[in-house]
Write a protein that holds these residues in place. Structure first.
Motif, PDB file in Angstrom:
ATOM      1  N   CYS A  45       0.818  -1.224   0.000  1.00  0.00           N
ATOM      2  CA  CYS A  45       0.000   0.000   0.000  1.00  0.00           C
ATOM      3  C   CYS A  45       0.846   1.267   0.000  1.00  0.00           C
ATOM      4  N   GLY A  46       2.058   1.205   0.578  1.00  0.00           N
ATOM      5  CA  GLY A  46       2.924   2.383   0.625  1.00  0.00           C
ATOM      6  C   GLY A  46       2.605   3.347   1.753  1.00  0.00           C
ATOM      7  N   GLU A  47       1.558   3.063   2.524  1.00  0.00           N
ATOM      8  CA  GLU A  47       1.101   4.029   3.538  1.00  0.00           C
ATOM      9  C   GLU A  47       1.032   3.480   4.949  1.00  0.00           C
ATOM     10  N   CYS A  48       0.997   2.159   5.112  1.00  0.00           N
ATOM     11  CA  CYS A  48       0.839   1.599   6.463  1.00  0.00           C
ATOM     12  C   CYS A  48       2.152   1.747   7.242  1.00  0.00           C
ATOM     13  N   CYS A  75       5.060  -0.216   5.611  1.00  0.00           N
ATOM     14  CA  CYS A  75       5.543   0.409   4.375  1.00  0.00           C
ATOM     15  C   CYS A  75       6.334   1.678   4.694  1.00  0.00           C
ATOM     16  N   CYS A 111       3.618  -5.313   4.509  1.00  0.00           N
ATOM     17  CA  CYS A 111       2.463  -4.419   4.362  1.00  0.00           C
ATOM     18  C   CYS A 111       1.187  -5.087   4.894  1.00  0.00           C
ATOM     19  N   VAL A 112       0.370  -4.322   5.615  1.00  0.00           N
ATOM     20  CA  VAL A 112      -0.866  -4.897   6.171  1.00  0.00           C
ATOM     21  C   VAL A 112      -1.841  -5.293   5.061  1.00  0.00           C
TER      22      VAL A 112
END
Ligand SMILES: [Zn+2]
Length: 348
Positions: A93-96, A99, A107-108
């Motif tokens: 996702c790049g945001e969790c 990440c 990544c979740v």
């Protein structure tokens, strides 16, 4: 276009090679003319259906692919038409929080193209730019398709997760399989003494050619006992187990005090019995691993592209023979990777 697909989960009879809508690349995607794909055990599991995996059907399987770029989306900067590429199938996702720390493989919302979303066993595939890596001229399409998933998996397991060091001893189970044959090469290259198990003399011979120092036919002896004999009763520093099932307890028994077991799969069964006293009494570490971070993919593939590591190609089949490819994996026939190419690209 033509694609391998199935409309329901089940045995090999659900697999078809037929018409499927041509993909249109989004702004961040690249349209690839698929030259070769490779089978993974994941394809067998996904076909049969996995708990918690709710796929849109019909499903196109496949998590390994090489090909030529046909078209790129507006925001794509790393590739242009004509480039040679291969798929790195992990999606993050790049945001969790993971990440944010650069741990993309944790990544979740981690997904694998071909498992959680439409795969690449088709004539064309639209792939996010972030999931493609360049393939140098001179690397065969079959090689580029066969390596990414298993080599990134084995690399992260040994180098990052188990922190294998030069001079250590490592036991690789199923050394003739996809992950196994990658792991033997990576461990030998890291300067470890490599113990390897397989089921036939031919497969053991192959493991020795890849760099295994000690080979054990697990159909003839208890491999844990064989490991203890060859290490003067000490056991090995690291065991790489992708089988679980009946191997699990023997893997634990093969470890030295404080040893590390690293696992990425369970082709032999997900719920092995564990004698927990072995874990606390011997102060073992059980380490999970799945896929790899993009930088790890780059690191291991650079060693494939320069010839340090070589995938073994078991067979190259046209996609219309996908059921046969599944049979080869399920029946453990031969060793190395099974490659599937679009029928229109297949030249025997
Ligand atoms: Zn994430």
């Amino acid at each position: 276009m033509q694609a391998v697909l199935y409309r329901e989960h089940g045995d090999r009879s659900v697999i078809d090679y037929g018409e499927y809508p041509d993909p249109a690349p989004g702004d961040d995607e690249v349209l690839v003319d698929v030259k070769a794909t490779a089978m993974n055990h994941l394809d067998v599991w996904t076909r049969g259906g996995l708990p918690g995996l709710d796929l849109e059907l019909p499903h196109v399987p496949g998590s390994d692919m090489s090909g030529e770029v046909l078209e790129v989306g507006d925001r794509v900067t790393r590739f242009e038409p004509g480039d040679r590429v291969a798929l790195a199938a992990g999606v993050w996702c790049g945001e969790c929080e993971f990440c944010r720390h650069g741990e993309y493989a944790m990544c979740v919302d981690f997904e694998i193209i071909g498992e959680h979303s439409q795969g690449v066993q088709s004539e064309h595939a639209a792939i996010p730019e972030a999931n493609l890596v360049p393939v140098p001229e001179g690397v065969a399409w079959e090689t580029a398709a066969a390596v990414p998933l298993v080599f990134q998996t084995a690399w992260r397991m040994l180098i990052n997760r188990a922190e294998l060091r030069e001079g250590e001893t490592v036991l690789v189970l199923g050394a003739s399989g996809g992950v196994g044959h990658a792991a033997v090469q990576i461990a030998a290259n890291a300067g470890a003494e490599v113990f390897a198990t397989a089921s036939t003399e031919e497969k053991l011979q192959y493991a020795r050619e890849l760099g295994a120092d000690v080979t054990i036919d697990y159909t003839e002896v208890d491999f844990a006992e064989a490991v203890r004999e060859r290490t003067d009763g000490r056991g090995v520093d690291v065991v790489l187990d992708h089988i679980a099932g009946e191997t699990w307890d023997k893997s634990l028994r093969s470890l030295r005090k404080g040893g590390r077991l690293v696992t990425c799969g369970a082709t032999g069964g997900f719920r092995p019995e564990t004698h927990v006293n072995r874990i606390f009494g011997n102060q073992l570490r059980i380490i999970g691993s799945t896929m790899a971070n993009p930088g790890e993919v780059d690191d291991v593939l650079s060693l494939v592209w320069d010839g340090t590591f070589q995938p073994r190609i078991r067979a190259v089949l046209p996609m219309s023979e996908a059921p046969r490819a599944h049979e080869m994996l399920e029946e453990r026939e031969g060793f190395g990777k099974v490659v599937l190419v679009p029928d229109s690209e297949y030249d025997g």
